[in-house]
Enzyme design. Structure first.
Site, PDB file in Angstrom:
ATOM      1  N   SER A   1      12.495 -28.741 -42.380  1.00  9.85           N
ATOM      2  CA  SER A   1      13.687 -28.707 -43.235  1.00  9.85           C
ATOM      3  C   SER A   1      14.929 -28.122 -42.587  1.00  9.85           C
ATOM      4  CB  SER A   1      13.385 -27.944 -44.526  1.00  9.85           C
ATOM      5  OG  SER A   1      12.545 -28.695 -45.361  1.00  9.85           O
TER       6      SER A   1
ATOM      7  N   SER B   1      15.279 -30.071 -46.183  1.00  5.54           N
ATOM      8  CA  SER B   1      15.989 -29.719 -47.401  1.00  5.54           C
ATOM      9  C   SER B   1      17.206 -28.811 -47.160  1.00  5.54           C
ATOM     10  CB  SER B   1      15.021 -28.992 -48.348  1.00  5.54           C
ATOM     11  OG  SER B   1      14.528 -27.795 -47.735  1.00  5.54           O
TER      12      SER B   1
ATOM     13  N   LYS C   1      21.314 -20.688 -47.176  1.00 13.98           N
ATOM     14  CA  LYS C   1      20.687 -21.653 -48.080  1.00 13.98           C
ATOM     15  C   LYS C   1      20.356 -20.976 -49.404  1.00 13.98           C
ATOM     16  CE  LYS C   1      16.785 -24.957 -47.982  1.00 13.98           C
ATOM     17  NZ  LYS C   1      15.655 -25.435 -47.148  1.00 13.98           N
TER      18      LYS C   1
END
Length: 496
Positions: A184, A160, A79
């Site tokens: 997330s 996210s 990420k």
């Protein structure tokens, strides 16, 4: 899709070890798959040169019988809020659009030291503030499930860490790291049909993870199978002297027996009644009941437990989240690093213009709200009360684990919503609904894992969540593997 991309890490590692193909071939197939699925927008930066160089190194080590671990030559993704040396780390924000860190996050360094091959940095909501991966300056990430490449409307990937989830689900890598502050990692895992682990707070180092909420952030793992999740956890968990929030006790590698040898007889599993809230989808509720019955029929003792502060948890989380965001975002002033406007008439104007342009509306809203809660006249009324409530929420889990060993809950209240429906609500409304079942675990610091169970009537994944007491990852993941073996979830979309 190349068949080898659908295999698990153990299978691919053995094939590399026996010379059935080379790491370079694997990287070539992976990069081709990334290109084939680029319309889903999983990646911000594709590290093709680094991947090829790493594959060359792994190939030499395999030839000399010196592979460093089971991850040698295995493509992974990270990420884009984890620092990667000499590779852009943007947090999906204009503020850090051109930021290139001079060091690797501990998670990344441990993966690279084990031989993992970085194929790219994945998309996310700006500074990880969201539950849909819809607020990045690099565009929206689309869910593969229920979505065609050319669709004008599509299902969200969750957030996210939606980019990491889609990267794994598409076969563009074998595993990916996300971050988990209020769900997330587990949220997109549920929407994309993956295993998503939020480990115990402090089990994996946070060094180099650009902070959102320091007291809740943890690196999270996204894979297609529980065994792959265990492999990545074993590589990255353990003490880090550079991270004061990381545990100091040595980490014992987790070894889960084959599925056919697993037994859950007399395992006590709790079903918290408060998680059956008014917005819970009927199909998710039905799936929850089915798996509870499955476990009971397999010999587990399934009982209802009471967690009375659950409905207050999201409000408490929101206050504490915004307070820490206000503090963490203060460092982005346009002077030391980050986006800087050409405004020199005064320091105050430089700060104001850089921050108003560099942050999106979601980030700015949380900063303003957090600063309001932290005002002297509001500190006791909001922040201190939220801290006290956080203790009560953690105590709810303590009391539950006096009665049972594990908890079984939904992960998300619904399968993945359509993008057109999702954006009708504000970011705070989206998070308050989509994080309802996930954020209490972050408040308490306990481990939780989302396991894909089945497809809905609309062919969208439905996942359930397992929670355990601190450092119960071995039992948690063993139970996850048992469920995985029983439900046999179809991991790949028929057509991409």
């Amino acid at each position: 899709m190349d068949k080898i991309l659908s295999k698990n890490i153990k299978t691919v590692s053995k094939a590399l070890l026996y010379g059935k193909f080379a790491p370079q071939d694997l990287v070539k197939s992976t990069l081709k798959q990334i290109d084939n699925t680029k319309d889903f927008n999983a990646f911000i930066t594709i590290t093709d040169k680094i991947a090829r160089e790493s594959a060359e190194k792994s190939s030499i080590l395999y030839q000399n019988k010196k592979a460093r671990s089971q991850l040698e030559g295995i493509p992974i993704a990270i990420k884009d809020n984890f620092c990667t040396k000499d590779v852009k780390t943007t947090c999906g924000s204009r503020m850090l659009e051109h930021f290139i860190p001079p060091y690797n996050a501990t998670v990344c360094q441990r993966l690279f030291d084990a031989g993992a091959v970085l194929v790219g940095k994945t998309n996310l909501d700006e500074f990880a503030m969201g539950s849909g991966t819809v607020d990045s300056i690099f565009g929206v990430t689309k869910n593969l499930w229920g979505t065609s490449c050319n669709s004008t409307d599509f299902h969200i990937a969750g957030g996210s860490s939606g980019g990491s989830a889609v990267a794994v689900a598409s076969g563009s890598c074998y595993g990916a790291f996300g971050s988990d502050t209020g769900g997330s990692t587990r949220n997109p895992a549920s929407y994309c049909g993956l295993v998503g682990l939020k480990p115990t707070y402090g089990l994996i180092s946070r060094l180099g993870l650009i902070p959102l909420v320091n007291s809740m952030d943890v690196p999270g793992i996204l894979t297609r199978t529980v065994d792959d999740c265990v492999t990545l956890l074993n590589i990255t968990a353990g003490p880090d002297p550079q991270d004061s929030t990381c545990v100091s006790k040595p980490f014992n590698k987790i070894r889960i027996p084959p599925a056919e040898q697993l037994s859950i007889k007399n395992l006590k599993i709790g079903v918290p009644k408060e998680y059956a809230c008014e917005y819970l989808d009927d199909e998710v509720l039905e799936t929850w009941k089915e798996v509870a019955s499955l476990l009971e029929n397999a010999g587990a003792i399934v009982t209802e437990v009471d967690m009375p502060h659950t409905e207050l948890s999201i409000a408490c989380y929101s206050i504490l989240n915004q307070c820490e965001v206000a503090s963490n975002m203060a460092r982005y002033d346009g002077v030391q690093y980050g986006y800087r406007e050409n405004e020199e008439s005064s320091t105050e104007k430089l700060y104001a213009k850089s921050r108003s342009t560099g942050f999106n509306s979601v980030v700015k809203h949380r900063i303003l709200t957090g600063n309001y809660f932290l005002l002297t006249r509001n500190y006791e009324k909001y922040f201190m009360k939220a801290m006290k409530l956080r203790r009560l929420i953690a105590t709810d889990f303590d009391h539950a684990f006096e009665q049972v060993q594990m908890l079984l809950t939904p992960t998300t209240l619904t399968p993945a919503p359509l993008y057109s429906d999702f954006i009708k609500k504000s970011n705070s409304e989206q998070c308050s609904q989509q994080d309802y079942c996930t954020q209490p675990a972050n408040m308490a610091g306990i481990p939780a894992v989302s396991i894909p169970i089945k497809l809905s009537r609309k062919k969208l994944p439905i996942g359930l969540q397992l929670l355990g007491r601190n450092f119960s990852e071995p039992t948690l993941l063993a139970l996850g593997k048992f469920i995985e073996n029983q439900v046999l979830f179809p991991h790949f979309v028929e057509k991409i």
